[in-house]
Design an enzyme around this catalytic site. Structure first.
Site, PDB file in Angstrom:
ATOM      1  CD  GLU A  18      -2.856  -1.157   2.368  1.00  0.00           C
ATOM      2  OE1 GLU A  18      -3.896  -0.487   2.336  1.00  0.00           O
ATOM      3  OE2 GLU A  18      -2.516  -1.850   3.350  1.00  0.00           O
ATOM      4  CB  SER A 162      -5.585  -1.286  -0.608  1.00  0.00           C
ATOM      5  OG  SER A 162      -5.314  -0.111   0.125  1.00  0.00           O
ATOM      6  CE1 TYR A 235      -7.518   3.474  -2.690  1.00  0.00           C
ATOM      7  CE2 TYR A 235      -6.902   1.194  -3.111  1.00  0.00           C
ATOM      8  CZ  TYR A 235      -7.117   2.242  -2.233  1.00  0.00           C
ATOM      9  OH  TYR A 235      -6.928   2.031  -0.890  1.00  0.00           O
ATOM     10  NE  ARG A 274     -12.826   1.865   6.010  1.00  0.00           N
ATOM     11  CZ  ARG A 274     -11.759   1.652   5.229  1.00  0.00           C
ATOM     12  NH1 ARG A 274     -11.025   2.648   4.805  1.00  0.00           N
ATOM     13  NH2 ARG A 274     -11.426   0.407   4.896  1.00  0.00           N
ATOM     14  CG  ASP A 276     -14.111  -1.429   6.661  1.00  0.00           C
ATOM     15  OD1 ASP A 276     -14.379  -0.242   6.920  1.00  0.00           O
ATOM     16  OD2 ASP A 276     -13.060  -1.778   6.090  1.00  0.00           O
ATOM     17  CD  GLU A 288     -10.497  -6.308   6.191  1.00  0.00           C
ATOM     18  OE1 GLU A 288      -9.886  -5.215   6.042  1.00  0.00           O
ATOM     19  OE2 GLU A 288     -10.465  -7.221   5.354  1.00  0.00           O
ATOM     20  CG  ASN A 290      -9.225  -0.601   7.681  1.00  0.00           C
ATOM     21  OD1 ASN A 290      -8.332  -1.076   6.996  1.00  0.00           O
ATOM     22  ND2 ASN A 290     -10.491  -1.011   7.603  1.00  0.00           N
ATOM     23  N   GLY A 294      -7.480   4.914   4.588  1.00  0.00           N
ATOM     24  CA  GLY A 294      -7.108   5.856   3.544  1.00  0.00           C
ATOM     25  C   GLY A 294      -7.524   7.268   3.924  1.00  0.00           C
TER      26      GLY A 294
END
Length: 333
Positions: A18, A162, A235, A274, A276, A288, A290, A294
Site C-alpha cells: 500500500e 486495499s 481506486y 474505520r 467495516d 475489519e 482499520n 485511507g
C-alpha cells in the site's frame, strides 16, 4: 486545537503493497497541516525500507529529526507501518503520534486476531480459518475441510489492506489459486465464508476530551463490473459509489454505532478507526477494523466526517489535538 504553532512529522510511503496509497494519504494530510498554520516535516520511507527527509538520509538521522517535532502522523498503511512497528519506534523516542498504539495497531492489522477480540466482545464476525504458506496444499485442504466452510469464500492476505491480493472464489479447486495470490502479499491468508449483506463503513473518532463519536455511516456500492469491493473498485473503477449517510433506519444506525464503538474500545484503538461492517437480515457482522484508513479528501473516512459538517482540515486538527491531549494525560499519571 492547541493554538501553538506545531512542528508535525508526516510519515508516509513504507514497504507494504500500500505504498502508493500511503503517499496519497500523507500528501493530503501534509497539505491540511500547512493549512492549519503548522510546519511539516516530510518523512518518507522508500519501498526498500530506507528512511529520509528533505535534508537527511538513513533511519538514525531521521530519528534525530523526529525527536525535534511536536507530534507525528504515521500516514502508513499495511505492514511495517500500520502494524505497530513505527508506533513502537515513536514510543521509544518519546514522540507523541496520531492514532492507535503498538498493541492495538498490531492486533487490528492481523485479521484473525481482530476477529478473536471482536468475538470475545460479543460482536459477530464471519467464520474463517487461517492458512499459512508453509502448510502445503494437502494440509491447507484439510484445514479448510475441517472448518466446514461452504459456498463462496473470501481469501485475503492475513495482514494487508486495499483489497490487494483478495479473491472471491467457490469452495473447491479455485481456493488454491486464490491462496497463491494472497501469499504474494503475506505468508498467511484468512479464508472466510462470504457474508451476504449491505457493506457499510463507520468512522470512529476520538475527541480531545476522550469521548468517542461516529460519523454518518457510508454504504459502498462497488462498480457493477467488479465481483466485490476490489482494489480496482476502490481506486480506479468509475462506477463505484459511496452513499452518505447510508439509507438505514434509526435502529440499525444506532446498532452500527454501538458495534463500532464497542470494537474500538475492545481493540484498544485511539484517535481514529474505520470499522467495516456488513448489515445483514440477521444483524451486523464486523468485517475489519482499520486503524489508519485511507486519508485523502476523497477517502471514505474523511468523506463521512465531511458529511457530518467537519471539513478535512478540522478533522486533521482534531486528530492532532487528541494525540497531544493523550500525551499530556499520560505524563500526569
Amino acid at each position: 486545537m492547541n493554538p501553538k504553532r506545531l512542528t508535525v512529522a508526516v510519515i508516509r510511503g513504507g514497504t507494504s503493497t500500500e505504498h502508493d496509497v500511503s503517499l496519497a494519504s500523507g500528501d493530503s494530510i501534509a497539505d491540511a497541516v500547512r493549512h492549519l498554520g503548522h510546519d511539516v516535516v516530510d518523512v518518507l520511507i522508500d519501498r526498500d525500507g530506507a528512511w529520509r527527509t528533505v535534508d537527511t538520509m538513513g533511519l538514525s538521522a531521521v530519528i534525530g529529526v523526529l525527536q525535534g517535532v511536536d507530534v507525528a502522523i504515521p500516514a502508513l498503511h499495511g505492514s511495517r507501518g500500520e502494524d505497530g512497528t513505527v508506533q513502537g519506534l515513536l514510543d521509544c523516542i518519546d514522540v507523541p503520534y496520531v492514532g492507535s498504539g503498538v498493541l492495538s495497531s498490531a492486533t487490528c492489522l492481523d485479521k484473525a486476531r481482530t476477529k478473536l477480540v471482536l468475538a470475545a466482545a460479543g460482536l459477530h464476525v464471519a467464520e474463517g480459518v487461517v492458512v499459512r504458506r508453509t502448510d502445503g496444499a494437502a494440509a491447507a485442504a484439510r484445514r479448510l475441510s475441517s472448518a466446514g466452510l461452504a459456498g463462496r469464500l473470501f481469501v485475503k492476505p492475513l495482514r494487508g489492506g486495499s483489497s490487494i491480493g483478495v479473491g472471491l472464489v467457490a469452495a473447491g479447486d479455485d481456493v488454491e489459486e486464490a491462496l497463491a495470490a494472497a501469499f504474494e502479499s503475506d505468508d498467511a491468508a484468512l479464508v472466510e465464508a462470504e457474508v451476504v449483506g449491505r457493506e457499510v463503513d463507520v468512522a470512529v473518532l476520538e475527541r480531545p476530551d476522550g469521548s468517542v463519536v461516529c460519523g454518518p455511516p457510508l454504504e459502498i456500492h462497488p462498480d457493477p463490473g467488479e465481483a466485490f469491493f476490489t482494489e480496482r473498485a476502490k481506486y480506479g473503477a468509475p462506477g463505484t459509489r459511496f452513499v452518505i449517510p447510508a439509507p438505514l433506519d434509526d435502529a440499525t444506525t444506532r446498532a452500527l454505532e454501538s458495534a463500532a464503538v464497542t470494537a474500538f474500545a475492545a481493540l484498544g484503538c485511539a484517535g481514529l478507526a474505520r470499522v467495516d461492517t456488513f448489515v445483514t437480515p440477521a444483524g451486523i457482522v464486523i468485517n475489519e477494523v482499520n486503524t489508519m484508513p485511507g486519508f485523502t479528501a476523497h477517502s471514505q473516512f474523511p468523506q463521512m466526517w465531511a458529511a457530518a459538517g467537519m471539513p478535512y482540515p478540522e478533522l486533521v486538527a482534531t486528530l492532532l489535538s487528541s494525540a497531544l491531549t493523550r500525551r499530556r494525560v499520560a505524563c500526569r499519571r
